[in-house]
Write a protein that holds these residues in place. Sequence first.
Motif, PDB file in Angstrom:
ATOM      1  N   LEU A  57       0.825  -1.206   0.000  1.00 54.32           N
ATOM      2  CA  LEU A  57       0.000   0.000   0.000  1.00 54.32           C
ATOM      3  C   LEU A  57       0.857   1.252   0.000  1.00 54.32           C
ATOM      4  O   LEU A  57       1.873   1.321   0.691  1.00 54.32           O
ATOM      5  N   CYS A  58       0.453   2.234  -0.762  1.00 53.47           N
ATOM      6  CA  CYS A  58       1.137   3.527  -0.787  1.00 53.47           C
ATOM      7  C   CYS A  58       0.976   4.195   0.580  1.00 53.47           C
ATOM      8  O   CYS A  58      -0.137   4.296   1.089  1.00 53.47           O
ATOM      9  N   PRO A  59       2.061   4.649   1.185  1.00 53.04           N
ATOM     10  CA  PRO A  59       1.950   5.311   2.486  1.00 53.04           C
ATOM     11  C   PRO A  59       1.266   6.674   2.415  1.00 53.04           C
ATOM     12  O   PRO A  59       0.821   7.194   3.432  1.00 53.04           O
ATOM     13  N   THR A  60       1.159   7.245   1.227  1.00 52.81           N
ATOM     14  CA  THR A  60       0.523   8.557   1.083  1.00 52.81           C
ATOM     15  C   THR A  60      -0.991   8.457   0.988  1.00 52.81           C
ATOM     16  O   THR A  60      -1.713   9.143   1.694  1.00 52.81           O
ATOM     17  N   CYS A  61      -1.487   7.591   0.123  1.00 57.69           N
ATOM     18  CA  CYS A  61      -2.930   7.576  -0.148  1.00 57.69           C
ATOM     19  C   CYS A  61      -3.678   6.387   0.439  1.00 57.69           C
ATOM     20  O   CYS A  61      -4.909   6.408   0.484  1.00 57.69           O
ATOM     21  N   CYS A  62      -2.993   5.373   0.876  1.00 60.68           N
ATOM     22  CA  CYS A  62      -3.680   4.168   1.344  1.00 60.68           C
ATOM     23  C   CYS A  62      -3.545   3.944   2.846  1.00 60.68           C
ATOM     24  O   CYS A  62      -3.673   2.822   3.316  1.00 60.68           O
ATOM     25  N   THR A  63      -3.275   5.000   3.580  1.00 60.25           N
ATOM     26  CA  THR A  63      -3.235   4.846   5.031  1.00 60.25           C
ATOM     27  C   THR A  63      -4.654   4.732   5.543  1.00 60.25           C
ATOM     28  O   THR A  63      -5.579   5.335   5.019  1.00 60.25           O
ATOM     29  N   ASN A  64      -4.802   3.964   6.555  1.00 60.96           N
ATOM     30  CA  ASN A  64      -6.118   3.723   7.130  1.00 60.96           C
ATOM     31  C   ASN A  64      -6.427   4.850   8.114  1.00 60.96           C
ATOM     32  O   ASN A  64      -5.903   4.869   9.221  1.00 60.96           O
ATOM     33  N   THR A  65      -7.261   5.787   7.720  1.00 60.74           N
ATOM     34  CA  THR A  65      -7.526   6.962   8.556  1.00 60.74           C
ATOM     35  C   THR A  65      -8.841   6.899   9.312  1.00 60.74           C
ATOM     36  O   THR A  65      -9.155   7.796  10.063  1.00 60.74           O
ATOM     37  N   PHE A  66      -9.630   5.849   9.119  1.00 61.39           N
ATOM     38  CA  PHE A  66     -10.892   5.789   9.837  1.00 61.39           C
ATOM     39  C   PHE A  66     -10.746   4.915  11.074  1.00 61.39           C
ATOM     40  O   PHE A  66      -9.868   4.084  11.167  1.00 61.39           O
ATOM     41  N   GLN A  67     -11.610   5.173  12.041  1.00 63.60           N
ATOM     42  CA  GLN A  67     -11.639   4.370  13.255  1.00 63.60           C
ATOM     43  C   GLN A  67     -13.053   3.858  13.439  1.00 63.60           C
ATOM     44  O   GLN A  67     -14.020   4.575  13.209  1.00 63.60           O
ATOM     45  N   ALA A  68     -13.142   2.632  13.871  1.00 60.44           N
ATOM     46  CA  ALA A  68     -14.457   2.060  14.125  1.00 60.44           C
ATOM     47  C   ALA A  68     -15.063   2.721  15.363  1.00 60.44           C
ATOM     48  O   ALA A  68     -14.365   3.049  16.318  1.00 60.44           O
TER      49      ALA A  68
END
Length: 77
Positions: A57-68
């Motif tokens: 995964l690209c560290p720029t655009c594919c970081t997981n920014t949501f939280q359950a």
Amino acid sequence: MKFFYLSSKPNQEGNFEIHERECDSIPESLDRDYLGPFNNGPEAMRKAQSLNPMASLCPTCCTNTFQAVFFKEKNPE
């Protein structure tokens, strides 16, 4: 849904990065392959790994920014 692409050229670590269409780091059109529409990077990763086991995964655009978010049911008292 977002549209994802797999780089056809390896990065410095030898991995082939997955990028969203709007990523600033996405390779030129001749240096990437279309993966398809997915909700997030980890979903795109499943398809990409079937095509190339060195996908990452690209560290720029594919970081997981949501939280359950979990809600605790209130006691009906």
